[in-house]
Design an enzyme around this catalytic site. Structure first.
Site, PDB file in Angstrom:
ATOM      1  CE  LYS A 193       4.917  -5.940   3.247  1.00  0.00           C
ATOM      2  NZ  LYS A 193       4.514  -4.689   2.611  1.00  0.00           N
ATOM      3  CG  LEU A 201      -1.945   1.096   1.355  1.00  0.00           C
ATOM      4  CD1 LEU A 201      -2.881   1.173   0.152  1.00  0.00           C
ATOM      5  CD2 LEU A 201      -2.769   0.917   2.639  1.00  0.00           C
ATOM      6  CG  ASP A 202       3.713   4.073   2.882  1.00  0.00           C
ATOM      7  OD1 ASP A 202       3.575   5.028   2.088  1.00  0.00           O
ATOM      8  OD2 ASP A 202       4.534   4.078   3.805  1.00  0.00           O
ATOM      9  CD  GLU A 262       6.746  -4.245  -0.578  1.00  0.00           C
ATOM     10  OE1 GLU A 262       7.415  -3.200  -0.548  1.00  0.00           O
ATOM     11  OE2 GLU A 262       6.012  -4.600   0.359  1.00  0.00           O
ATOM     12  CG  ASP A 263       7.435   1.271  -1.207  1.00  0.00           C
ATOM     13  OD1 ASP A 263       6.785   0.341  -0.694  1.00  0.00           O
ATOM     14  OD2 ASP A 263       7.756   2.295  -0.588  1.00  0.00           O
ATOM     15  CB  THR A 321       0.723   6.752   4.152  1.00  0.00           C
ATOM     16  OG1 THR A 321       1.264   5.486   3.802  1.00  0.00           O
ATOM     17  CG2 THR A 321      -0.742   6.790   3.796  1.00  0.00           C
ATOM     18  CB  SER A 332      -0.434  -3.027   3.652  1.00  0.00           C
ATOM     19  OG  SER A 332      -0.021  -2.000   4.521  1.00  0.00           O
ATOM     20  CB  ALA A 333       3.855  -3.661   7.166  1.00  0.00           C
ATOM     21  NE  ARG A 371       1.203   1.534  14.612  1.00  0.00           N
ATOM     22  CZ  ARG A 371      -0.070   1.229  14.877  1.00  0.00           C
ATOM     23  NH1 ARG A 371      -0.507   1.235  16.117  1.00  0.00           N
ATOM     24  NH2 ARG A 371      -0.901   0.915  13.902  1.00  0.00           N
ATOM     25  CE  LYS A 393       9.733   6.294   2.040  1.00  0.00           C
ATOM     26  NZ  LYS A 393      10.113   6.846   0.746  1.00  0.00           N
ATOM     27  N   GLY A 394       8.109   0.387   5.077  1.00  0.00           N
ATOM     28  CA  GLY A 394       7.796  -1.044   5.021  1.00  0.00           C
ATOM     29  C   GLY A 394       8.031  -1.786   6.338  1.00  0.00           C
TER      30      GLY A 394
END
Ligand code: B16
Ligand code: MG
Length: 214
Positions: free
Chosen positions: A144, A9-10, A168-169, A16, A113-114, A48, A44-45
């Site tokens: 991930k 997603l992000d 994936e980014d 985001t 997504s994470a 939290r 990133k990825g």
């Protein structure tokens, strides 16, 4: 033949990362240290709690678990105040068009997504109904580069991993897709996503022809 597309997603569908950055920076400043955009790249990825650990490492601070949970909660409440104001205009260029094209070709779609806020973000972007499966941070226990999130995505689509392509980014996300036995399209630069089967600058640079050649 590709039967399913699983999107992070992000960084793939929406950016985001800038809201995460503002919220983490505000927390760092409250704790008395600076947090730069370059530092933010490391988050990133990443989940939290792991993000908080990296942030505290940058500030050379450590706290007991209970305090860490309180800090993560505070950051998340601040972050949510930003994402609750998001609109469909924030969908990244070409993402909507590519998802539509994929669906028109009878290929199944999923989110992997994470983020534990993925449902809120998809609702704000009015994208929820475009996905046949949504696997987010509330449904997985391993972050991930563990392939759990994408394997669950394939399972929910009732497809074999080898029939799925992951978009994936993040480097850890590319690693996760490959470990799961899937094809992977890196979104960003070949410098850090070089292990992916194909790297494009964004979904605006994707089409059915490139997908079928994977
Ligand atoms: P939350 P993705 C990831 O989303 C973000 O890239 C990462 O920066 C964030 O820490 C993680 O979600 C957890 O997010 O705090 O909302 O649960 O790229 O996997 O879609
Ligand atoms: Mg991402």
């Amino acid at each position: 033949m590709v039967k399913g597309c699983i999107f992070d997603l992000d960084g793939v569908i929406v950016d985001t990362a800038r809201y995460h950055f503002i919220a983490w920076k505000e927390l760092a400043n409250e704790l008395g240290f600076e947090f730069s955009e370059k530092d933010n790249e490391r988050l990133k990825g990443v989940s939290r709690m792991r993000s908080l650990d990296i942030l505290l490492e940058i500030g050379d601070l450590d706290f007991p678990q209970e305090k860490k949970e309180e800090l993560a909660k505070k950051k998340n409440e601040n972050y949510r105040s930003y994402i609750l104001k998001m609109t469909p205009d924030e969908i990244l260029p070409g993402a909507m068009e590519f998802i539509k094209e994929v669906k028109e070709n009878n290929i199944l779609t999923a989110v992997g997504s994470a983020s534990k806020n993925a449902m809120t973000i998809l609702d704000r972007l009015q994208l929820t109904s475009w996905f046949d499966a949504i696997v987010d941070g509330t449904k997985v226990s391993k972050a991930k580069p563990d392939p759990e999130v994408f394997l669950k995505g394939a399972e929910e689509l009732k497809l074999q991993p080898a029939d799925c392509v992951v978009f994936e980014d993040a480097e850890a996300g590319v690693e996760a897709a490959l470990r799961g036995g899937m094809k992977c399209v890196g979104i960003g630069s070949p410098e850090n996503l070089g292990k992916a089967h194909l790297v494009v600058s964004g979904l605006h640079d994707m089409n059915m022809q490139k997908l079928s050649q994977l």
